[in-house]
Design a protein around this motif. Structure first.
Motif, short mmCIF file in Angstrom:
data_model
loop_
_atom_site.label_atom_id
_atom_site.label_comp_id
_atom_site.label_asym_id
_atom_site.label_seq_id
_atom_site.Cartn_x
_atom_site.Cartn_y
_atom_site.Cartn_z
N ALA A 354 33.98 23.36 59.02
CA ALA A 354 34.45 22.09 58.45
C ALA A 354 33.73 21.77 57.15
O ALA A 354 34.34 21.31 56.17
N VAL A 355 32.44 22.05 57.11
CA VAL A 355 31.67 21.83 55.87
C VAL A 355 32.18 22.72 54.75
O VAL A 355 32.39 22.28 53.62
N LEU A 356 32.40 23.99 55.08
CA LEU A 356 32.87 24.93 54.06
C LEU A 356 34.28 24.58 53.59
O LEU A 356 34.60 24.72 52.41
N ARG A 357 35.12 24.13 54.51
CA ARG A 357 36.48 23.74 54.12
C ARG A 357 36.47 22.53 53.19
O ARG A 357 37.30 22.43 52.28
N ASP A 358 35.56 21.62 53.42
CA ASP A 358 35.46 20.45 52.54
C ASP A 358 35.07 20.88 51.13
O ASP A 358 35.65 20.41 50.15
N ILE A 359 34.11 21.78 51.04
CA ILE A 359 33.69 22.30 49.72
C ILE A 359 34.86 23.03 49.06
O ILE A 359 35.13 22.87 47.87
N ALA A 360 35.58 23.83 49.87
CA ALA A 360 36.73 24.57 49.34
C ALA A 360 37.81 23.64 48.82
O ALA A 360 38.41 23.87 47.77
N SER A 361 38.07 22.56 49.56
CA SER A 361 39.10 21.60 49.15
C SER A 361 38.75 20.94 47.83
O SER A 361 39.60 20.79 46.94
N ARG A 362 37.49 20.55 47.68
CA ARG A 362 37.05 19.92 46.44
C ARG A 362 37.11 20.90 45.27
O ARG A 362 37.50 20.55 44.16
N SER A 363 36.73 22.14 45.52
CA SER A 363 36.76 23.16 44.48
C SER A 363 38.19 23.45 44.04
O SER A 363 38.49 23.55 42.84
N ALA A 364 39.10 23.56 45.01
CA ALA A 364 40.51 23.81 44.69
C ALA A 364 41.09 22.65 43.89
O ALA A 364 41.89 22.86 42.96
N SER A 365 40.70 21.44 44.25
CA SER A 365 41.17 20.27 43.52
C SER A 365 40.70 20.29 42.07
O SER A 365 41.47 19.99 41.15
N ARG A 366 39.45 20.67 41.86
CA ARG A 366 38.93 20.75 40.49
C ARG A 366 39.65 21.82 39.69
O ARG A 366 39.90 21.66 38.49
N PHE A 367 39.98 22.94 40.36
CA PHE A 367 40.69 24.01 39.65
C PHE A 367 42.07 23.52 39.22
O PHE A 367 42.50 23.76 38.08
N ARG A 368 42.78 22.84 40.12
CA ARG A 368 44.09 22.32 39.75
C ARG A 368 43.98 21.30 38.62
O ARG A 368 44.79 21.29 37.69
N ASP A 369 42.97 20.43 38.71
CA ASP A 369 42.78 19.43 37.65
C ASP A 369 42.54 20.09 36.31
O ASP A 369 42.98 19.59 35.26
N ALA A 370 41.83 21.22 36.32
CA ALA A 370 41.53 21.93 35.07
C ALA A 370 42.78 22.52 34.44
O ALA A 370 42.79 22.82 33.24
N MET A 371 43.83 22.71 35.24
CA MET A 371 45.08 23.25 34.72
C MET A 371 45.93 22.20 34.00
O MET A 371 46.84 22.54 33.24
N ILE A 372 45.63 20.92 34.24
CA ILE A 372 46.41 19.85 33.62
C ILE A 372 46.21 19.89 32.10
O ILE A 372 45.10 19.97 31.61
N GLY A 373 47.35 19.84 31.40
CA GLY A 373 47.31 19.94 29.93
C GLY A 373 47.53 21.34 29.41
O GLY A 373 47.63 21.54 28.20
N THR A 374 47.63 22.31 30.32
CA THR A 374 47.89 23.69 29.90
C THR A 374 49.35 24.04 30.17
O THR A 374 50.07 23.32 30.85
N VAL A 375 49.78 25.17 29.63
CA VAL A 375 51.12 25.70 29.87
C VAL A 375 50.98 27.05 30.55
O VAL A 375 50.27 27.93 30.05
N ARG A 376 51.63 27.20 31.72
CA ARG A 376 51.54 28.44 32.47
C ARG A 376 52.94 28.93 32.82
O ARG A 376 53.85 28.13 33.06
N PRO A 377 53.14 30.25 32.92
CA PRO A 377 54.43 30.77 33.39
C PRO A 377 54.56 30.55 34.90
O PRO A 377 53.63 30.83 35.66
N VAL A 378 55.71 30.05 35.32
CA VAL A 378 55.96 29.73 36.73
C VAL A 378 57.18 30.52 37.21
O VAL A 378 58.21 30.56 36.54
N LEU A 379 57.04 31.14 38.37
CA LEU A 379 58.14 31.83 39.03
C LEU A 379 58.69 30.91 40.10
O LEU A 379 57.98 30.53 41.04
N TRP A 380 59.98 30.52 39.95
CA TRP A 380 60.60 29.60 40.91
C TRP A 380 61.15 30.36 42.10
O TRP A 380 61.74 31.43 41.95
#
Length: 429
Positions: A354-380
């Motif tokens: 549970a501790v590790l999952r909490d750290i993972a969730s926060r890290s994943a959130s920061r990674f997604r936030d870092a993508m805001i303002g960028t342009v990436r190719p998306v496969l629908w």
């Protein structure tokens, strides 16, 4: 024409096997049930996983539910669970036929024999994989290697997948070409030890050679490498991402950590230290800009102390992963760690996970936030804008969905915000 439904559990290697099975059934004259098809299947096949006791339980529940849902269908259990425990799976009342991994090549013929139907190969032979064989349409897993010689202390894979063996380069290139014809837009190269690819083939053939061959001989828009061990990542391999593979090799690297403690890594029989692991994280970010790095971590391995656990916490925080799969340690009969006498209390394993999952969730959130303002190719996948993946493995949707189509379309998307479900919302550019 009998209809087959295939359900897949576990890793991308199983996904690749299921896609091959679907193609074999289609070529033999069967119909493969689409996930949106209302028709009742004549055959239900569960391609199972056995990496943890939870995976075993999920397999038993799924095959029982299938038998209740389709009482007149032939239910088949294949994959890693029956390879590990043939008698156990054969004794399940909901299972009519059991074939482990080693008997998957017999599966189509065995099913036909049980149904008393005559195989009627289709006219296309092996030249084309029909779209229905993809079981996902736009993205397909391609097995390039199978088996493992490393034998980590916790891992059942060597027992259920055997020794390492590579698929010939020519076969892989041909497979990718046929997937292209079928409409596939992304292939995920999968295996147990991808970085060992080619060791059993002619001199000079390795993963770098394979990737270079596929880039040169196919036009598949996106190629993703599913998993690499830290010692397998070097500048020679990464040169492909910044040279001829730029724009086609996805900047996403799944690199299993398992533990941040060198003591535990040694007990696990892993082949790197925590410092060496973090050095590879730095190398990836320095060479491949904007890459997503994902990983696996085991919580509560036998003998893990609170200090060892805190080391995993420290490495996870330092690595800033885009996503993490956290597994409480699960003892597997047939593995070395199953015999260790310092097993941890399940409550401790759950608390640490549970501790590790909490750290993972926060890290994943920061990674997604870092993508805001960028342009990436998306496969629908599905309707344009409903669900897609960036090249670096971020889930994306558009503000408005285009119901007219778009399945398989790759387009640049300006990433604007993150919604409450953790999906990045964007606008096509």
């Amino acid at each position: 024409m009998p209809t087959v439904e295939i359900e897949t559990h576990g890793c991308k290697l199983n996904t690749a096997d299921s896609q091959l099975l679907a193609a074999e059934f289609l070529r033999a004259g069967f119909a493969v049930r689409d996930r949106d098809d209302a028709a009742t299947p004549d055959v239900f096949i569960l391609n199972s996983c056995t990496v943890t006791h939870v995976a075993d339980k999920k397999a038993r529940q799924s095959i029982s539910a299938a038998k209740r849902r389709y009482p007149n269908a032939l239910t088949v259990m294949t994959g890693c669970y029956p390879e590990r425990a043939t008698d156990e799976t054969a004794s399940l009342h909901s299972v009519d036929l059991v074939l482990g991994n080693s008997r998957k090549p017999e599966l189509v013929e065995s099913v036909a024999r049980r149904l008393s139907v005559e195989l009627t190969p289709c006219a296309d032979g092996r030249d084309v994989i029909p779209p229905a064989a993809l079981l996902g349409r736009t993205r397909a897993s391609v097995k390039i290697q199978e088996g493992c010689d490393q034998v980590c202390a916790y891992c059942i894979v060597p027992r259920v997948r055997g020794r390492e063996r590579s698929v010939l380069v020519e076969e892989i290139v041909d497979h990718v070409r046929r997937l292209e014809i079928a409409g596939c837009r992304e292939v995920i190269f999968t295996g147990t030890q991808l970085g060992h690819y080619g060791f059993d083939l002619e001199a000079g053939v390795d993963l770098t050679f394979l990737l270079r061959s596929v880039l040169a001989k196919t036009e598949i828009p996106r190629i993703r490498v599913s998993s690499l061990q830290p010692p397998e990542i070097d500048d020679r391999l990464l040169d492909l991402w910044v040279a001829e593979g730029d724009g086609r090799l996805c900047p996403h690297f799944h690199m299993p950590l398992q533990s941040g403690s060198d003591v535990i890594l040694g007990r696990m029989r892993r082949t790197y230290t925590s410092d060496e692991y973090l050095q590879k994280v730095e190398l990836l970010r320095a060479r491949v800009g904007g890459c997503g790095i994902t990983t696996d971590v085991i919580a509560g391995f036998p003998g893990e102390t609170e200090v060892d656990h805190e080391m995993s916490v420290s490495v996870m925080r330092a690595a800033e992963f885009a996503d993490v799969h956290v597994f409480p340690y699960s003892a597997r009969p047939g593995t070395t760690a199953n015999h260790f006498d310092d097993q941890l209390d399940p409550r401790i394993k759950a608390e640490r996970a549970a501790v590790l999952r909490d750290i993972a969730s926060r890290s994943a959130s920061r990674f997604r936030d870092a993508m805001i303002g960028t342009v990436r190719p998306v496969l629908w996948e599905g309707s344009r804008g409903s669900a897609g993946l960036t090249d670096n493995y971020v889930k994306v949707r558009l503000e408005s969905v285009d119901e007219r189509g778009g399945d398989g379309l790759i387009e640049n998307v300006a990433l604007r915000r993150v919604d409450s479900d953790g999906v990045v919302v964007g606008q096509a550019t």
